[in-house]
Design an enzyme around this catalytic site. Structure first.
Site, short mmCIF file in Angstrom:
data_model
loop_
_atom_site.label_atom_id
_atom_site.label_comp_id
_atom_site.label_asym_id
_atom_site.label_seq_id
_atom_site.Cartn_x
_atom_site.Cartn_y
_atom_site.Cartn_z
N LYS A 152 6.89 3.00 -0.33
CA LYS A 152 7.18 4.23 0.41
C LYS A 152 6.01 5.20 0.34
O LYS A 152 5.56 5.73 1.36
CB LYS A 152 8.44 4.89 -0.14
CG LYS A 152 8.84 6.16 0.61
CD LYS A 152 10.05 6.84 -0.01
CE LYS A 152 9.67 7.64 -1.23
NZ LYS A 152 10.80 8.47 -1.73
N ASP A 170 12.80 7.06 3.11
CA ASP A 170 13.32 7.88 2.02
C ASP A 170 14.84 7.98 2.16
O ASP A 170 15.45 7.29 2.99
CB ASP A 170 12.65 9.25 2.00
CG ASP A 170 13.14 10.18 3.10
OD1 ASP A 170 13.80 9.70 4.05
OD2 ASP A 170 12.86 11.39 3.01
#
Length: 285
Positions: A152, A170
């Protein structure tokens, strides 16, 4: 005898036919139908959030990498309060590699989990100096090998510091794409790949920003503002939050509120005071 007054509020709170149809499609939508719906929603998000961006302040790839590490279990606002002093004190990877642990911990203490984050920052600095000439690499394979950098974070860095398209999954992103029926997967990497198959690659970074913006302003975790959402007609989860326009409008947050209510077609129904109040509220973290 006069005709009874119509309950316009009740009418607006009901589920319009096009939204009922959207929900009924959930179990019968074809792959082509899903792609078309996802791209309609993409266009609507682009109209709603033309200026969506990474909400962490940075000037260099290293600064973004550091800020993203600090953002774990911490709000972007808090990180942005800490990083100006941090970046002045530690401008290079070598500075993090050679930092005094106690001093660095004190600078970032307010971001939480500061001991683990200090280890990540010092390890990141050392790895960059040893393996990359002190520079942040611009490819996923090398980024994910660095201390404190997961997939991420790597996609955040690639998309915002290097202009390499990437999808950032997220909490907000995962919640919204599952609500929208783009995927039912929970694993972040699988979500990334599933969404990437629906949306053109060149749109990935801005899609990430816009979905996150929408999650912070409209499609909240516990009580989404369904009745004030510009995506309602294409959302199979319409109705999990308030559908009454006025009630939903009171859940929208952030300076984009007037525009969002206008795009949802309800701004004329909402008192100006309510619009101003919600526009002054910060989006949720």
């Amino acid at each position: 005898m006069p005709e009874p007054a119509r309950n316009t509020r009740a009418k607006s709170a009901g589920t319009p036919p096009d939204q009922r149809a959207a929900r009924s499609r959930k179990g019968e939508e074809t792959r082509l139908g899903l792609v078309r719906r996802a791209r309609r929603m993409l266009r609507a998000l682009a109209e709603a959030y033309p200026d969506a961006h990474c909400e962490l302040d940075f000037n260099t790839p290293l600064e973004l990498a550091v800020a993203t590490i600090l953002s774990a279990q911490c709000t972007d606002k808090r990180v942005n309060e800490v990083t100006p002093a941090l970046f002045r004190r530690y401008p290079t990877a070598a500075d993090y590699a050679g930092a005094d642990r106690t001093e660095l911990e004190e600078v970032i203490r307010s971001t939480g989990f500061y001991r683990n984050k200090t280890s990540s920052l010092m390890g990141l600095g050392a790895a960059l100096v040893e393996n990359h000439g002190g520079e942040v690499p611009a490819n996923l394979e090398d980024l994910v090998k660095l201390p404190g950098i997961g997939r991420k974070t790597a996609n955040v860095i690639l998309g915002n510091a290097f202009g390499v398209p990437g999808i950032t999954v997220d909490t907000h992103f995962g919640r919204l794409v599952r609500r929208w029926g783009w995927t039912d997967l929970e694993d972040a990497v699988k979500v990334e790949h599933a969404v990437g198959e629906l949306i053109p690659r060149k749109e990935w970074t801005m899609l990430s920003h816009r979905v996150i913006f929408h999650g912070r302003r409209v499609c909240h975790s516990r009580k989404p503002a369904c009745g004030a959402c510009l995506l309602a007609k294409d959302c199979p989860s319409y109705g999990i939050g308030p559908t009454d326009h006025l009630e939903a409008a009171k859940l929208v947050r952030g300076p984009e509120t007037p525009r969002l209510l206008e795009l949802a077609g309800i701004v004329e129904e909402v008192p100006e005071k309510t619009v101003a109040t919600q526009a002054a509220k910060e989006p949720v973290a």
